[in-house]
Design a protein around this motif. Sequence first.
Motif, PDB file in Angstrom:
ATOM      1  N   LEU A 229       0.735  -1.074   0.136  1.00 32.61           N
ATOM      2  CA  LEU A 229       0.003   0.054  -0.134  1.00 32.61           C
ATOM      3  C   LEU A 229       0.697   1.279   0.096  1.00 32.61           C
ATOM      4  O   LEU A 229       1.925   1.125   0.603  1.00 32.61           O
ATOM      5  N   PRO A 230       0.556   2.251  -0.779  1.00 37.14           N
ATOM      6  CA  PRO A 230       0.970   3.616  -0.455  1.00 37.14           C
ATOM      7  C   PRO A 230       0.845   4.051   1.102  1.00 37.14           C
ATOM      8  O   PRO A 230       0.104   3.893   1.950  1.00 37.14           O
ATOM      9  N   TRP A 231       1.581   5.302   1.235  1.00 35.98           N
ATOM     10  CA  TRP A 231       1.805   5.540   2.612  1.00 35.98           C
ATOM     11  C   TRP A 231       0.133   6.084   3.203  1.00 35.98           C
ATOM     12  O   TRP A 231      -0.066   6.175   4.320  1.00 35.98           O
ATOM     13  N   ARG A 232      -0.307   6.684   2.446  1.00 37.51           N
ATOM     14  CA  ARG A 232      -1.689   7.469   2.720  1.00 37.51           C
ATOM     15  C   ARG A 232      -2.577   6.236   3.145  1.00 37.51           C
ATOM     16  O   ARG A 232      -3.268   6.254   4.125  1.00 37.51           O
ATOM     17  N   TRP A 233      -2.684   5.078   2.334  1.00 38.91           N
ATOM     18  CA  TRP A 233      -3.660   3.850   2.808  1.00 38.91           C
ATOM     19  C   TRP A 233      -3.077   3.279   3.902  1.00 38.91           C
ATOM     20  O   TRP A 233      -3.831   2.529   4.501  1.00 38.91           O
ATOM     21  N   LEU A 234      -1.777   3.197   4.201  1.00 38.58           N
ATOM     22  CA  LEU A 234      -1.175   2.711   5.655  1.00 38.58           C
ATOM     23  C   LEU A 234      -2.008   3.289   6.681  1.00 38.58           C
ATOM     24  O   LEU A 234      -2.478   2.785   7.761  1.00 38.58           O
ATOM     25  N   ALA A 235      -2.322   4.742   6.764  1.00 33.13           N
ATOM     26  CA  ALA A 235      -2.728   5.236   7.738  1.00 33.13           C
ATOM     27  C   ALA A 235      -4.352   4.948   7.896  1.00 33.13           C
ATOM     28  O   ALA A 235      -4.771   4.888   9.073  1.00 33.13           O
ATOM     29  N   VAL A 236      -4.772   5.068   6.587  1.00 31.64           N
ATOM     30  CA  VAL A 236      -6.293   4.378   6.843  1.00 31.64           C
ATOM     31  C   VAL A 236      -6.537   3.060   7.410  1.00 31.64           C
ATOM     32  O   VAL A 236      -7.346   2.693   8.001  1.00 31.64           O
ATOM     33  N   ALA A 237      -5.672   2.381   6.917  1.00 31.96           N
ATOM     34  CA  ALA A 237      -5.794   0.723   7.656  1.00 31.96           C
ATOM     35  C   ALA A 237      -5.538   0.728   8.978  1.00 31.96           C
ATOM     36  O   ALA A 237      -6.015  -0.330   9.690  1.00 31.96           O
ATOM     37  N   GLY A 238      -4.556   1.817   9.559  1.00 33.31           N
ATOM     38  CA  GLY A 238      -4.503   1.711  11.004  1.00 33.31           C
ATOM     39  C   GLY A 238      -5.848   1.978  11.820  1.00 33.31           C
ATOM     40  O   GLY A 238      -5.763   1.849  12.928  1.00 33.31           O
ATOM     41  N   GLU A 239      -6.811   2.662  11.233  1.00 32.38           N
ATOM     42  CA  GLU A 239      -8.071   3.064  11.961  1.00 32.38           C
ATOM     43  C   GLU A 239      -8.745   1.679  12.172  1.00 32.38           C
ATOM     44  O   GLU A 239      -9.595   1.571  13.191  1.00 32.38           O
ATOM     45  N   GLY A 240      -8.741   0.458  11.391  1.00 25.71           N
ATOM     46  CA  GLY A 240      -9.473  -0.647  11.698  1.00 25.71           C
ATOM     47  C   GLY A 240      -9.573  -1.207  13.161  1.00 25.71           C
ATOM     48  O   GLY A 240     -10.612  -1.390  13.709  1.00 25.71           O
ATOM     49  N   PRO A 241      -8.288  -1.652  13.447  1.00 26.65           N
ATOM     50  CA  PRO A 241      -8.152  -2.245  14.834  1.00 26.65           C
ATOM     51  C   PRO A 241      -8.606  -1.249  16.060  1.00 26.65           C
ATOM     52  O   PRO A 241      -9.131  -1.739  16.917  1.00 26.65           O
ATOM     53  N   VAL A 242      -8.552   0.114  15.764  1.00 23.27           N
ATOM     54  CA  VAL A 242      -9.031   0.824  16.831  1.00 23.27           C
ATOM     55  C   VAL A 242     -10.525   0.986  17.235  1.00 23.27           C
ATOM     56  O   VAL A 242     -11.110   0.717  18.186  1.00 23.27           O
ATOM     57  N   LEU A 243     -11.216   0.861  15.857  1.00 23.00           N
ATOM     58  CA  LEU A 243     -12.728   0.778  15.879  1.00 23.00           C
ATOM     59  C   LEU A 243     -13.260  -0.683  16.333  1.00 23.00           C
ATOM     60  O   LEU A 243     -14.091  -0.781  17.361  1.00 23.00           O
ATOM     61  N   ILE A 244     -12.405  -1.809  15.927  1.00 26.33           N
ATOM     62  CA  ILE A 244     -12.885  -2.905  16.720  1.00 26.33           C
ATOM     63  C   ILE A 244     -12.626  -3.090  18.162  1.00 26.33           C
ATOM     64  O   ILE A 244     -13.604  -3.705  18.827  1.00 26.33           O
ATOM     65  N   MET A 245     -11.639  -2.674  18.849  1.00 26.44           N
ATOM     66  CA  MET A 245     -11.107  -2.390  20.211  1.00 26.44           C
ATOM     67  C   MET A 245     -12.367  -1.866  20.730  1.00 26.44           C
ATOM     68  O   MET A 245     -12.836  -2.144  21.842  1.00 26.44           O
ATOM     69  N   ILE A 246     -12.886  -0.671  20.472  1.00 25.01           N
ATOM     70  CA  ILE A 246     -14.020   0.069  21.061  1.00 25.01           C
ATOM     71  C   ILE A 246     -15.100  -0.864  21.213  1.00 25.01           C
ATOM     72  O   ILE A 246     -15.965  -0.904  22.185  1.00 25.01           O
ATOM     73  N   VAL A 247     -15.608  -1.496  20.144  1.00 24.93           N
ATOM     74  CA  VAL A 247     -16.746  -2.295  19.898  1.00 24.93           C
ATOM     75  C   VAL A 247     -16.677  -3.557  20.990  1.00 24.93           C
ATOM     76  O   VAL A 247     -17.568  -3.535  21.994  1.00 24.93           O
TER      77      VAL A 247
END
Length: 505
Positions: A190-208
């Motif tokens: 992935l390009p560097w911007r999409w690496l940041a987007v991918a980092g959002e996923g685990p955070v949201l799962i953790m909250i749930v």
Amino acid sequence: MQEPLLGAEGLDYDTFPEAPASPRERLRAGALQNRRVFLATFAAVLGNFSFGYALVYTSPVIPALKLSSDPALHLNKIQASWFGSVFTLGAAAGGLSAMVLNDLLGRKLSIMFSAVPSVIGYALMAGAHGLWMLLLGRTLTGFAGGLTAACIPVYVSEIAPPGVRGALGATPQLMAVFGSLSLYALGLLLPWRWLAVAGEGPVLIMIVLLSFMPNSPRFLLSKGRDEEALQALTWLRADSEVHWEFEQIQDNVRRQSSGVSWAEARDPRVYRPILIAVLMRFLQQLTGITPILVYLQTIFDSTSVVLPSQQDAAIVGAVRLVSVLIAAVTMDLAGRKVLLYVSASIMFVANLTLGLYVHFGPMPLNPNSTVGLEMMTLEGTEPPSATSFNYLTLIPLLATMLFIMGYAMGWGPITWLLMSEVLPLRARGVASGLCVLVSWLTAFVLTKYFLLAVNAFGLQVPFFFFSAICLLSLLFTGCCVPETRGRSLEQIEAFFHTRRMSFRP
């Protein structure tokens, strides 16, 4: 009537004597009994996954931004060092906030709160159109990482039974390693911007997931919420017969119902465990782990490893993951101190090997020409021939793998675990935040000045320094660190009321 009849329930009860359970049956029974503890632990350590992911985000991103054609995003040497190190400043601020939030909101809510700066930080980096957005996003993700680094080990240690606390205590480091490995792997795709987007996923799962998990029974008792604490402990143990454990925890909390005053802080029974935990986090950073991880890809570029640096970083991440798994399995078998000895010894050999390779190897770096770290090429200089140096240039990769393996087997996960084990309950929230604050301020200094030291003295000097620290860590482990394997948190705390510096499990 025999005592076992009093607790007999269900259709599986048998009045005839049973043969002793096999190790496999005991393991299966323990897994079933602790399954809810495992689930709560997994929900919490997703925060460590995000922490590990964010920590090494710069490894593939700095080389990409140094080659960026956008002048607003192009990084020079000084800007790259700030982009790499500002995460640790945010983590130090997160550790400082944990000194308040850990006891104000509780362990669980503090972990959930860390999702707010994490999500905002990743969004800023994903949509960055200037250096300030990159630095602010990096700082916010660092703040979230520092907060989780202080709260998650405490939460896990307080909900885990003694028999599995060592293994579960390794899971924060395990998930941080898995997060770093995921970043390295995604960095190949992935390009560097999409690496940041991918980092959002685990955070949201953790909250749930965390929204369905209980708070720490010890924290609830410290706030006078006894009924909630009993319900939480009953749910975690999947057993209604938890009154003995509950009463033991309740008695310990009552004896420590007040906070630690400045006068009490001078008591060796209070300051000794805090000092041990703080010094372990300090020495952990001085082994060089953070600058090596942050600048891993560029270090490989500068040492001319035979494989592409992106692949080398991914290989090292995989080795780190396997090593933490080994530590998790053996921590409750071999003990904490044995693994700390092995870990420091391996790191010493690895750092010394890297320093000697850079100093005497085929392409030594001089103070004013750091090839990989400045992303420069030396025109007119012929590269070493493949036939001469193919095997020799594998040394940096192998030595780095050895260093990461050593760190991940001991000083990585055990430092997190011991911090949560030895700290007294009355000061656990504040002291864990202090440990993280000291740890990440140290990491900031090392990460910020690593490149400057390399440019001034050469890449070998930091590695020689890290080697000396590993020897110091061996001495510290032998003199000051207690063995906590198989002990309850209450037993560990009682140990510090004695004058002995060590005890055997």
